[in-house]
Design a protein around this motif. Structure first.
Motif, PDB file in Angstrom:
ATOM      1  N   SER A 156     -25.491 -14.971  16.893  1.00 17.73           N
ATOM      2  CA  SER A 156     -26.452 -14.165  16.133  1.00 17.73           C
ATOM      3  C   SER A 156     -27.744 -14.942  15.867  1.00 17.73           C
ATOM      4  O   SER A 156     -28.829 -14.351  15.836  1.00 17.73           O
ATOM      5  N   GLU A 157     -27.648 -16.265  15.672  1.00 18.86           N
ATOM      6  CA  GLU A 157     -28.857 -17.066  15.483  1.00 18.86           C
ATOM      7  C   GLU A 157     -29.702 -17.073  16.757  1.00 18.86           C
ATOM      8  O   GLU A 157     -30.936 -17.028  16.695  1.00 18.86           O
ATOM      9  N   GLU A 215     -37.432 -12.919  17.417  1.00 21.86           N
ATOM     10  CA  GLU A 215     -38.633 -13.391  16.732  1.00 21.86           C
ATOM     11  C   GLU A 215     -39.685 -13.852  17.733  1.00 21.86           C
ATOM     12  O   GLU A 215     -40.882 -13.582  17.562  1.00 21.86           O
ATOM     13  N   GLU A 260     -25.000 -20.305  16.563  1.00 26.07           N
ATOM     14  CA  GLU A 260     -24.238 -19.064  16.571  1.00 26.07           C
ATOM     15  C   GLU A 260     -24.940 -18.072  17.485  1.00 26.07           C
ATOM     16  O   GLU A 260     -26.151 -18.117  17.662  1.00 26.07           O
ATOM     17  N   HIS A 263     -24.322 -10.512   3.033  1.00 24.42           N
ATOM     18  CA  HIS A 263     -25.658 -10.949   2.616  1.00 24.42           C
ATOM     19  C   HIS A 263     -26.628  -9.776   2.786  1.00 24.42           C
ATOM     20  O   HIS A 263     -26.686  -9.159   3.843  1.00 24.42           O
ATOM     21  N   GLN A 305     -31.465 -13.790  16.984  1.00 24.26           N
ATOM     22  CA  GLN A 305     -32.550 -13.777  15.990  1.00 24.26           C
ATOM     23  C   GLN A 305     -33.767 -14.538  16.512  1.00 24.26           C
ATOM     24  O   GLN A 305     -34.895 -14.052  16.436  1.00 24.26           O
ATOM     25  N   LYS A 337     -22.679 -13.653   6.422  1.00 26.85           N
ATOM     26  CA  LYS A 337     -23.787 -12.757   6.738  1.00 26.85           C
ATOM     27  C   LYS A 337     -23.422 -11.303   6.494  1.00 26.85           C
ATOM     28  O   LYS A 337     -24.273 -10.494   6.162  1.00 26.85           O
ATOM     29  N   ARG A 338     -22.142 -10.971   6.654  1.00 29.58           N
ATOM     30  CA  ARG A 338     -21.706  -9.584   6.490  1.00 29.58           C
ATOM     31  C   ARG A 338     -22.027  -9.066   5.091  1.00 29.58           C
ATOM     32  O   ARG A 338     -22.406  -7.908   4.926  1.00 29.58           O
ATOM     33  N   ASP A 394     -29.792  -9.671   3.273  1.00 29.72           N
ATOM     34  CA  ASP A 394     -30.902  -9.857   4.218  1.00 29.72           C
ATOM     35  C   ASP A 394     -30.476  -9.671   5.670  1.00 29.72           C
ATOM     36  O   ASP A 394     -31.312  -9.757   6.563  1.00 29.72           O
ATOM     37  N   TYR A 395     -29.196  -9.447   5.912  1.00 29.65           N
ATOM     38  CA  TYR A 395     -28.703  -9.300   7.280  1.00 29.65           C
ATOM     39  C   TYR A 395     -28.174  -7.895   7.506  1.00 29.65           C
ATOM     40  O   TYR A 395     -27.685  -7.248   6.581  1.00 29.65           O
ATOM     41  N   GLU A 396     -28.291  -7.443   8.745  1.00 34.66           N
ATOM     42  CA  GLU A 396     -27.794  -6.130   9.128  1.00 34.66           C
ATOM     43  C   GLU A 396     -27.054  -6.265  10.451  1.00 34.66           C
ATOM     44  O   GLU A 396     -27.556  -6.892  11.387  1.00 34.66           O
ATOM     45  N   GLN A 397     -25.871  -5.694  10.501  1.00 37.04           N
ATOM     46  CA  GLN A 397     -25.090  -5.751  11.732  1.00 37.04           C
ATOM     47  C   GLN A 397     -25.619  -4.695  12.698  1.00 37.04           C
ATOM     48  O   GLN A 397     -25.885  -3.559  12.309  1.00 37.04           O
TER      49      GLN A 397
END
Length: 106
Positions: A91-92, A99, A89, A56, A95, A53-54, A58-61
């Motif tokens: 982060s999931e 949402e 995870e 990718h 997310q 994800k780091r 489409d992802y932002e830390q």
């Protein structure tokens, strides 16, 4: 082979070893001698881990402050789920919750 191997051999009183050619150099020389175009081998895909994800786009830390006891309890719950075969995870989870919050505002 090291580029200093010949110097080392000379200093030791030995005859320098001839440099070995890579397979690509040998093919290039053979093709040049025959006046044929050189066909470069296609690069093989690199092995290793897939990008995460780091890297990718489409992802932002992000950084958020939550209470330590909440964070600990969530980590324990995620580990318990993992032992049951339900791997999630952190982060999931964040997310999904964000949402749901956005959907509730509509």
């Amino acid at each position: 082979m090291s580029k200093f191997r010949g110097l080392l051999d000379t200093a030791r009183g030995r005859e320098p070893e001839p440099e070995s050619q890579s397979p690509e150099e040998a093919i290039t020389k053979q093709s040049a001698a025959k006046n044929q175009p050189v066909a470069k081998p296609e690069p093989q895909p690199k092995g290793g881990r897939p990008k995460g994800k780091r890297s990718h786009p489409d992802y932002e830390q992000i950084t958020a402050y939550i209470r330590k006891d909440t964070h600990t309890a969530v980590k324990i719950a995620l580990l318990e789920d993992s032992q049951k075969g339900e791997k999630h995870e952190f982060s999931e989870l964040i997310q999904e919750l964000l949402e749901q919050w956005l959907q509730s505002r509509i």
